[in-house]
Design a protein around this motif. Structure first.
Motif, PDB file in Angstrom:
ATOM      1  N   ALA A   1       0.691  -1.263   0.373  1.00 53.70           N
ATOM      2  CA  ALA A   1      -0.098  -0.399  -0.146  1.00 53.70           C
ATOM      3  C   ALA A   1       0.677   0.967   0.202  1.00 53.70           C
ATOM      4  O   ALA A   1       0.459   2.386  -0.699  1.00 53.70           O
ATOM      5  CB  ALA A   1      -1.312  -0.665   1.326  1.00 53.70           C
ATOM      6  N   VAL A   2       1.867   1.482   0.657  1.00 51.47           N
ATOM      7  CA  VAL A   2       2.422   2.081   0.925  1.00 51.47           C
ATOM      8  C   VAL A   2       3.891   2.427  -0.656  1.00 51.47           C
ATOM      9  O   VAL A   2       3.511   3.675  -1.040  1.00 51.47           O
ATOM     10  CB  VAL A   2       3.917   2.349   2.122  1.00 51.47           C
ATOM     11  CG1 VAL A   2       5.339   3.226   2.185  1.00 51.47           C
ATOM     12  CG2 VAL A   2       2.932   2.362   3.097  1.00 51.47           C
TER      13      VAL A   2
ATOM     14  N   PHE B   1       2.352   1.452  -3.644  1.00 50.84           N
ATOM     15  CA  PHE B   1       1.934   2.505  -4.753  1.00 50.84           C
ATOM     16  C   PHE B   1       1.355   3.343  -4.540  1.00 50.84           C
ATOM     17  O   PHE B   1       1.379   4.292  -5.336  1.00 50.84           O
ATOM     18  CB  PHE B   1       0.570   1.180  -4.897  1.00 50.84           C
ATOM     19  CG  PHE B   1       1.116  -0.053  -5.023  1.00 50.84           C
ATOM     20  CD1 PHE B   1       1.176  -0.482  -6.336  1.00 50.84           C
ATOM     21  CD2 PHE B   1       0.505  -1.183  -4.149  1.00 50.84           C
ATOM     22  CE1 PHE B   1       1.253  -1.118  -7.145  1.00 50.84           C
ATOM     23  CE2 PHE B   1       0.158  -2.874  -5.089  1.00 50.84           C
ATOM     24  CZ  PHE B   1       0.909  -2.491  -6.325  1.00 50.84           C
ATOM     25  N   THR B   2       1.341   4.645  -3.388  1.00 47.90           N
ATOM     26  CA  THR B   2       0.904   5.733  -3.187  1.00 47.90           C
ATOM     27  C   THR B   2       2.096   6.121  -3.586  1.00 47.90           C
ATOM     28  O   THR B   2       1.869   7.863  -4.081  1.00 47.90           O
ATOM     29  CB  THR B   2       0.312   5.430  -1.252  1.00 47.90           C
ATOM     30  OG1 THR B   2       0.979   5.237  -0.773  1.00 47.90           O
ATOM     31  CG2 THR B   2      -1.413   5.259  -1.246  1.00 47.90           C
ATOM     32  N   THR B   3       3.100   6.185  -2.903  1.00 46.96           N
ATOM     33  CA  THR B   3       4.397   7.093  -2.971  1.00 46.96           C
ATOM     34  C   THR B   3       4.359   6.289  -4.935  1.00 46.96           C
ATOM     35  O   THR B   3       5.127   7.826  -5.759  1.00 46.96           O
ATOM     36  CB  THR B   3       4.988   6.157  -2.733  1.00 46.96           C
ATOM     37  OG1 THR B   3       5.897   4.940  -2.823  1.00 46.96           O
ATOM     38  CG2 THR B   3       5.588   6.746  -1.301  1.00 46.96           C
ATOM     39  N   GLN B   4       4.066   5.960  -5.611  1.00 48.87           N
ATOM     40  CA  GLN B   4       4.466   5.698  -7.136  1.00 48.87           C
ATOM     41  C   GLN B   4       3.658   6.564  -7.370  1.00 48.87           C
ATOM     42  O   GLN B   4       3.881   7.184  -8.934  1.00 48.87           O
ATOM     43  CB  GLN B   4       4.527   4.006  -7.798  1.00 48.87           C
ATOM     44  CG  GLN B   4       5.278   2.839  -7.001  1.00 48.87           C
ATOM     45  CD  GLN B   4       7.045   3.965  -7.751  1.00 48.87           C
ATOM     46  OE1 GLN B   4       7.170   4.449  -8.980  1.00 48.87           O
ATOM     47  NE2 GLN B   4       7.797   3.492  -6.904  1.00 48.87           N
ATOM     48  N   ALA B   5       2.155   6.411  -7.241  1.00 48.11           N
ATOM     49  CA  ALA B   5       1.293   7.094  -8.036  1.00 48.11           C
ATOM     50  C   ALA B   5       1.251   8.814  -7.711  1.00 48.11           C
ATOM     51  O   ALA B   5       1.122   9.368  -8.401  1.00 48.11           O
ATOM     52  CB  ALA B   5      -0.473   7.213  -7.432  1.00 48.11           C
ATOM     53  N   GLN B   6       1.807   9.064  -6.521  1.00 51.91           N
ATOM     54  CA  GLN B   6       2.476  10.864  -5.972  1.00 51.91           C
ATOM     55  C   GLN B   6       3.658  10.882  -7.190  1.00 51.91           C
ATOM     56  O   GLN B   6       3.431  12.007  -7.197  1.00 51.91           O
ATOM     57  CB  GLN B   6       2.903  10.933  -4.720  1.00 51.91           C
ATOM     58  CG  GLN B   6       1.930  11.016  -4.251  1.00 51.91           C
ATOM     59  CD  GLN B   6       1.687  10.784  -2.387  1.00 51.91           C
ATOM     60  OE1 GLN B   6       3.356  10.695  -1.933  1.00 51.91           O
ATOM     61  NE2 GLN B   6       0.879  10.932  -1.745  1.00 51.91           N
TER      62      GLN B   6
END
Length: 157
Positions: free
Chosen positions: A13-14, A16-21
């Protein structure tokens, strides 16, 4: 085993969120690779599609936009160098920059008023108002923006 699975889920989860940002923030790098002439050509073509410009109007607008884009790129390079040196503009320099920006806006508006017909100019004005609204909306959520700070304090107007 349950602890291991929950740790793996948390790590994914962490990640994926950093990649999206990271993907969202890379927009400015792509635009900086274009030259001022390429930016101007694209802008004229977009204006031609929305305002139905004639060939004569396109030829009149393109040099104006090329000069504007070249000036913008030079100013961005200067700001980038100042940021690298951690140099912040003084209050007088900020006033001069904002004053120059507004003078340029007025001059651009007058030039466009001379080139475009009344209907085209009205549509051009609406385009710019929508663009500025979208820019305000886009910066509202950014860290450090004035509107975001105002919202956090509760001074919403």
């Amino acid at each position: 085993m349950k602890k291991l699975a929950s740790i793996l889920v948390l790590v994914f989860a962490v990640t994926f969120t950093t990649q999206a940002q990271k993907k969202r923030g890379g927009n400015g790098e792509r635009d900086s690779k274009l030259t001022a002439e390429q930016h101007a050509t694209l802008a004229v073509k977009k204006m031609t599609l929305t305002l139905d410009l004639s060939e004569k109007q396109q030829n009149q607008i393109k040099p104006i936009l090329m000069a504007k884009m070249a000036e913008r790129q030079a100013a961005m390079a200067e700001r980038k160098a100042d940021r690298k040196d951690r140099k912040r503009p003084t209050a007088d320099e900020m006033f001069a920059m904002q004053n120059k920006r507004l003078d340029d806006k007025i001059a651009m508006k007058n030039r466009m008023k001379d080139i475009l017909s009344k209907e085209q100019f009205d549509k051009f004005e609406k385009m710019h108002k929508n663009r500025s609204k979208m820019a305000m909306h886009k910066t509202k959520g950014k860290k450090g923006s004035k509107s975001n700070k105002r919202d956090q304090r509760g001074d919403r107007s």
